[in-house]
Design a protein around this motif. Structure first.
Motif, short mmCIF file in Angstrom:
data_model
loop_
_atom_site.label_atom_id
_atom_site.label_comp_id
_atom_site.label_asym_id
_atom_site.label_seq_id
_atom_site.Cartn_x
_atom_site.Cartn_y
_atom_site.Cartn_z
N SER B 30 -21.23 13.65 20.43
CA SER B 30 -19.75 12.57 20.63
C SER B 30 -19.47 13.45 22.39
O SER B 30 -18.89 12.87 23.42
CB SER B 30 -18.23 13.49 19.73
N ASP B 31 -20.39 14.75 22.51
CA ASP B 31 -20.60 15.90 23.49
C ASP B 31 -21.67 15.69 23.80
O ASP B 31 -22.77 15.78 24.28
CB ASP B 31 -19.89 16.55 23.60
N TYR B 32 -22.02 14.36 25.26
CA TYR B 32 -23.34 14.57 26.05
C TYR B 32 -23.19 13.68 27.72
O TYR B 32 -22.02 14.07 28.48
CB TYR B 32 -24.14 13.53 25.28
N TYR B 33 -24.18 13.97 28.03
CA TYR B 33 -24.18 13.70 29.79
C TYR B 33 -25.65 12.30 30.27
O TYR B 33 -25.76 12.22 29.44
CB TYR B 33 -24.80 14.78 30.13
N GLU B 52 -20.19 13.25 32.26
CA GLU B 52 -20.23 14.32 31.50
C GLU B 52 -19.28 12.62 30.26
O GLU B 52 -18.68 11.99 30.62
CB GLU B 52 -19.13 15.47 31.76
N ALA B 53 -19.64 12.86 29.41
CA ALA B 53 -19.26 11.99 28.36
C ALA B 53 -17.69 12.24 28.48
O ALA B 53 -16.91 11.20 28.04
CB ALA B 53 -19.94 11.35 26.43
N PHE B 68 -18.85 3.90 33.85
CA PHE B 68 -19.51 4.03 31.44
C PHE B 68 -18.57 3.67 31.16
O PHE B 68 -16.93 3.99 31.15
CB PHE B 68 -18.97 5.95 31.80
N LYS B 70 -17.61 3.99 26.54
CA LYS B 70 -18.58 4.34 25.90
C LYS B 70 -18.35 3.99 24.20
O LYS B 70 -19.21 4.29 23.79
CB LYS B 70 -17.79 6.21 25.72
N LYS B 73 -21.99 2.47 24.22
CA LYS B 73 -22.48 2.82 24.67
C LYS B 73 -23.47 2.42 26.16
O LYS B 73 -24.52 2.34 25.91
CB LYS B 73 -23.47 3.32 23.78
N TYR B 94 -30.72 11.00 29.61
CA TYR B 94 -29.51 11.48 28.78
C TYR B 94 -29.77 12.61 28.27
O TYR B 94 -30.90 12.68 28.09
CB TYR B 94 -29.36 9.78 27.65
#
Lengths: 115, 115
Positions: B30-33, B52-53, B68, B70, B73, B94
């Motif tokens: 859930s937390d990614y770049y 930043e996600a 983006f 989310k 995806k 990613y």
């Protein structure tokens, strides 16, 4: 200005030779990476290092080894070069830090041909 | 496993026009770049833009912006007012928190800019 340098832009080696690819960064980065770039496959991680003498395998480590004796230098070693290791090799470095993903800075690449 | 897909191997745009490069990814994090990197012919790879996600607002850097999505995806790159110097290979990448800044790259999109 940040800088990542690689020892050679072009390299031609014979099958079975031991090959050293050198990478040096002047940014005091903790992380260093070696990628292989092939058409249609993008960049694939071979090995990375998050500290001096520390290393971890990436996605395609077979046939390669690495060495990081000093923080600024990360070497990729092909123990016995084979024709299927003909490729573009890219080195990169980045800072490390909790809770953030830092930009990777890339070197110019080494185009290796194994005959 | 995380994957990054770029479905457009090649794209072409007229100078001064707008072009959008597509990227989709798969992750359970859930937390990614997410990143777009540019590799000009025979030159070093450089970072174009980063997202930043956890940020809902799309990143923008001058003529470069992202869309983006989310939930879907999806992470597309829009280049406005295309210039000859924008001709390059573009890679979507990613990384997730705690991954020691390891990047997973797509296969790249080669962008040609027509005068």
């Amino acid at each position: 200005d940040v800088k990542v340098t690689q020892s050679s832009r072009y390299l031609v080696k014979r099958t079975g030779e031991k090959v050293f690819l050198e990478c040096v960064q002047d940014m005091d980065h903790e992380n260093m990476f070696w990628y292989r770039q092939d058409p249609g496959l993008g960049l694939r991680l071979i090995y990375f290092s998050y500290d001096v003498k520390m290393k971890e395998k990436g996605d395609i480590p077979e046939g390669y080894s690495v060495s990081r004796e000093k923080k600024e230098r990360f070497s990729l070693i092909l123990e016995s070069a084979s024709t299927n290791q003909t490729s573009m090799y890219l080195c990169a470095s980045s800072l490390t830090g909790s809770g953030s993903s830092y930009e990777q800075y890339f070197g110019p690449g080494t185009r290796l041909t194994v005959t | 496993a995380q994957t990054v897909t770029q479905s457009q191997p090649e794209m072409s745009v007229q100078e001064a026009e707008t072009v959008t490069l597509s990227c989709t990814y798969d992750t359970s994090e859930s937390d990614y770049y997410l990143f777009w990197y540019k590799q000009p012919p025979s030159r070093q790879m450089i970072l174009v833009i980063r997202q930043e996600a956890y940020k809902q607002q799309n990143a923008t850097e001058n003529r470069f912006s992202v869309n983006f999505q989310k939930a879907a995806k999806s992470f597309s790159l829009k280049i406005s007012d295309s210039q000859l110097g924008d001709a390059a290979m573009y890679f979507c990448a990613y990384s997730f928190r705690g991954a020691t800044n390891k990047l997973i790259f797509g296969t790249g999109t080669l962008l040609a800019v027509q005068p």
